[in-house]
Design an enzyme around this catalytic site. Structure first.
Site, PDB file in Angstrom:
ATOM      1  N   LYS A   1      41.843  39.598  45.092  1.00  0.00           N
ATOM      2  CA  LYS A   1      41.834  40.036  43.699  1.00  0.00           C
ATOM      3  C   LYS A   1      42.113  41.537  43.701  1.00  0.00           C
ATOM      4  O   LYS A   1      41.428  42.299  44.403  1.00  0.00           O
ATOM      5  CB  LYS A   1      40.440  39.771  43.138  1.00  0.00           C
ATOM      6  CG  LYS A   1      40.394  39.239  41.735  1.00  0.00           C
ATOM      7  CD  LYS A   1      38.949  38.898  41.412  1.00  0.00           C
ATOM      8  CE  LYS A   1      38.813  38.456  39.987  1.00  0.00           C
ATOM      9  NZ  LYS A   1      37.399  38.271  39.622  1.00  0.00           N
TER      10      LYS A   1
HETATM   11  O1  G3P Z   1      35.254  37.607  37.289  1.00  0.00           O
HETATM   12  C1  G3P Z   1      35.719  38.430  36.307  1.00  0.00           C
HETATM   13  C2  G3P Z   1      35.180  38.210  34.906  1.00  0.00           C
HETATM   14  O2  G3P Z   1      35.114  36.871  34.609  1.00  0.00           O
HETATM   15  C3  G3P Z   1      33.954  38.987  34.584  1.00  0.00           C
HETATM   16  O3  G3P Z   1      33.348  38.612  33.392  1.00  0.00           O
HETATM   17  O4  G3P Z   1      31.344  38.624  31.962  1.00  0.00           O
HETATM   18  O5  G3P Z   1      31.712  40.513  33.569  1.00  0.00           O
HETATM   19  O6  G3P Z   1      33.124  40.283  31.541  1.00  0.00           O
HETATM   20  P1  G3P Z   1      32.341  39.571  32.576  1.00  0.00           P
END
Ligand code: G3P
Length: 221
Positions: A83
């Protein structure tokens, strides 16, 4: 639509994989920091449990170092996808990794041109963060709605991972748009299964089945 789990928690991964509907996992430094475990061991354990790609984030900021870090991540297991946050150095690294057959998930995507450039550089996946856009009064799913036709117009093989999912309607809308993948936290996955009328229906059927059992063996009067 493929469903990925957005977590680095081994218990959640084990449980969700047992449901038979998990196609991959996405992690990030924040998710890994919650697990209080050696990073390489953690990723290896995740990769052993998951029947599909596991995204592992690079934290280097210059292309040559990102490429080295990505290659180290890939040595942990065959199903590692690296990533890389969208940025100029990330694009350079992505191009290089693509030429070496390494799959990249371009992350922290918040605009259509970022997704387009990632696809051009050879990213296997792009991750638009819908929840974080919603959080700042923008429309996260509108971004997904823009990226999908852009990729279709030019037959990019890059898949769209709808990320930063906050609730089931994000998943429903993403599926209706034809997004390839939704990656969601375990709590959101649980919510996808539940419906109050299903719970009520199961309860009633079980009650009525008790009555059927009681009448079994009784002759009609
Ligand atoms: O993995 C990346 C993403 O899904 C993170 O989500 O909840 O931290 O905005 P969030």
């Amino acid at each position: 639509m493929k469903i990925f789990l957005d977590t680095a928690n081994l218990e959640q991964i084990k449980e969700a994989v047992s449901w038979g509907i998990i196609d991959g996992v996405t992690t990030n430094p924040t998710l890994c920091s919650r697990e209080k475990q050696d990073f390489n061991d953690l990723i290896q354990s995740i990769c052993e449990k998951v029947p599909g790609p596991v995204s592992v984030e690079c934290v280097e900021t210059q292309a040559p170092e990102i490429v080295n870090e990505a290659k180290k991540h890939c040595q942990i297991a065959e199903n590692v996808v690296v990533k890389i946050p969208i940025c100029v150095e990330g694009l350079k690294a992505t191009k290089e990794l693509f030429s070496e057959g390494i799959h990249v998930n371009t992350t922290l995507v918040f605009s259509p041109p970022q997704a387009l450039l990632a696809a051009k550089a050879g990213s296997r996946y792009v991750s638009p963060f819908v929840g974080r856009l919603d959080d700042i009064s923008s429309d996260g799913l509108a971004l997904v709605e823009q990226i999908i036709p852009i990729f279709n117009n030019f037959a990019f093989e890059t898949e769209v991972i709808v990320a930063s999912i906050r609730h089931p309607m994000h998943v429903v809308e993403a599926a209706m748009m034809g997004a390839d993948i939704a990656t969601l936290p375990f709590g959101s996955l649980e919510k996808l299964v539940k419906h109050p009328l299903t719970d009520k229906g199961i309860e009633r059927f079980l009650d009525d089945w008790e009555k059927v059992k009681q009448s079994m063996g009784k002759k009609p009067s």
